[in-house]
Scaffold this motif. Structure first.
Motif, PDB file in Angstrom:
ATOM      1  N   UNK A  17       0.836  -1.204   0.000  1.00  0.00           N
ATOM      2  CA  UNK A  17       0.000   0.000   0.000  1.00  0.00           C
ATOM      3  C   UNK A  17       0.867   1.250   0.000  1.00  0.00           C
ATOM      4  N   UNK A  18       1.905   1.221   0.807  1.00  0.00           N
ATOM      5  CA  UNK A  18       2.762   2.398   0.966  1.00  0.00           C
ATOM      6  C   UNK A  18       3.542   2.700  -0.311  1.00  0.00           C
ATOM      7  N   UNK A  19       4.208   1.697  -0.884  1.00  0.00           N
ATOM      8  CA  UNK A  19       5.028   1.942  -2.065  1.00  0.00           C
ATOM      9  C   UNK A  19       4.196   2.306  -3.286  1.00  0.00           C
ATOM     10  N   UNK A  20       3.033   1.692  -3.440  1.00  0.00           N
ATOM     11  CA  UNK A  20       2.195   2.029  -4.599  1.00  0.00           C
ATOM     12  C   UNK A  20       1.668   3.451  -4.486  1.00  0.00           C
ATOM     13  N   UNK A  21       1.207   3.847  -3.311  1.00  0.00           N
ATOM     14  CA  UNK A  21       0.713   5.215  -3.128  1.00  0.00           C
ATOM     15  C   UNK A  21       1.844   6.220  -3.329  1.00  0.00           C
ATOM     16  N   UNK A  22       3.013   5.929  -2.786  1.00  0.00           N
ATOM     17  CA  UNK A  22       4.141   6.847  -2.911  1.00  0.00           C
ATOM     18  C   UNK A  22       4.629   6.993  -4.342  1.00  0.00           C
ATOM     19  N   UNK A  23       4.704   5.892  -5.061  1.00  0.00           N
ATOM     20  CA  UNK A  23       5.189   5.936  -6.443  1.00  0.00           C
ATOM     21  C   UNK A  23       4.237   6.697  -7.351  1.00  0.00           C
ATOM     22  N   UNK A  24       2.964   6.374  -7.271  1.00  0.00           N
ATOM     23  CA  UNK A  24       1.986   7.064  -8.117  1.00  0.00           C
ATOM     24  C   UNK A  24       1.862   8.521  -7.688  1.00  0.00           C
ATOM     25  N   UNK A  25       1.908   8.780  -6.387  1.00  0.00           N
ATOM     26  CA  UNK A  25       1.858  10.158  -5.903  1.00  0.00           C
ATOM     27  C   UNK A  25       3.029  10.974  -6.397  1.00  0.00           C
ATOM     28  N   UNK A  26       4.221  10.401  -6.368  1.00  0.00           N
ATOM     29  CA  UNK A  26       5.409  11.103  -6.854  1.00  0.00           C
ATOM     30  C   UNK A  26       5.279  11.422  -8.343  1.00  0.00           C
ATOM     31  N   UNK A  27       4.787  10.455  -9.132  1.00  0.00           N
ATOM     32  CA  UNK A  27       4.605  10.698 -10.557  1.00  0.00           C
ATOM     33  C   UNK A  27       3.613  11.845 -10.781  1.00  0.00           C
ATOM     34  N   UNK A  28       2.522  11.879 -10.018  1.00  0.00           N
ATOM     35  CA  UNK A  28       1.534  12.947 -10.182  1.00  0.00           C
ATOM     36  C   UNK A  28       2.113  14.307  -9.821  1.00  0.00           C
ATOM     37  N   UNK A  29       2.912  14.362  -8.777  1.00  0.00           N
ATOM     38  CA  UNK A  29       3.537  15.635  -8.391  1.00  0.00           C
ATOM     39  C   UNK A  29       4.485  16.112  -9.487  1.00  0.00           C
TER      40      UNK A  29
END
Length: 170
Positions: A17-29
């Motif tokens: 949950x943590x890595x998927x949210x962080x990776x996609x969040x970073x791409x969106x930023x």
């Protein structure tokens, strides 16, 4: 009692949950920041190309906000990140459908093109899949904390039947 209070915590699943949210969040930023550097109008319906997709000021702002939200969920981790992944995934899919209907119209305030719609669908499905990973299926293993939460009596029997090396430590 909140739903989150009754959900079990599992550190192995929490990493997904943590890595998927962080990776996609970073791409969106990153996508949002690149969108801001193009200086396209905030409500421009035509937008400018960023990473193969169309973007304007409003879409850039929303991308940064949702990216920061997902990265905050990644920092929090656990069931909160899982629930956030599912909720944001549903929003991305809904956004894809709404913006599919608004393509080439005068109300296309996010400057969506077909690439953006497809991206919205793919990211929505990925977020939902990662958020539901290990939580939603008909064949959860007996040592899965969600299975144990749903079947407390059977979990106690399984706990007795397991060898001591398979029992949780601590």
């Amino acid at each position: 009692m909140k739903l989150q209070d009754s959900l079990p915590v599992d550190h192995r699943l929490g990493q997904v949950y943590r890595y998927s949210a962080g990776t996609i969040g970073l791409f969106l930023v990153v996508f949002g920041i690149f969108g801001f550097t193009n200086h396209v109008g905030f409500f421009s319906t035509h937008g400018d190309k960023v990473a193969g997709m169309s973007s304007n000021g409003l879409l850039s702002l929303l991308s940064v906000l949702f990216g920061v939200l997902l990265m905050a969920g990644a920092v929090r981790g656990g069931n909160d990140a899982s629930t956030l992944n599912i909720c944001v995934g549903v929003l991305f899919i809904l956004s894809g459908f709404v913006n599919l209907g608004l393509l080439d119209g005068k109300h296309n305030f996010l400057a969506f093109h077909m690439q953006n719609v497809l991206f919205s669908f793919v990211v929505g499905v990925l977020l939902m899949m990662f958020g539901m990973y290990g939580r939603v299926t008909t064949h959860l293993p007996y040592d899965n904390p969600y299975w144990k939460e749903r079947h407390p009596k059977a979990a106690k029997r399984q706990h007795v039947d397991l060898p001591t090396s398979a029992l949780p430590q601590g």
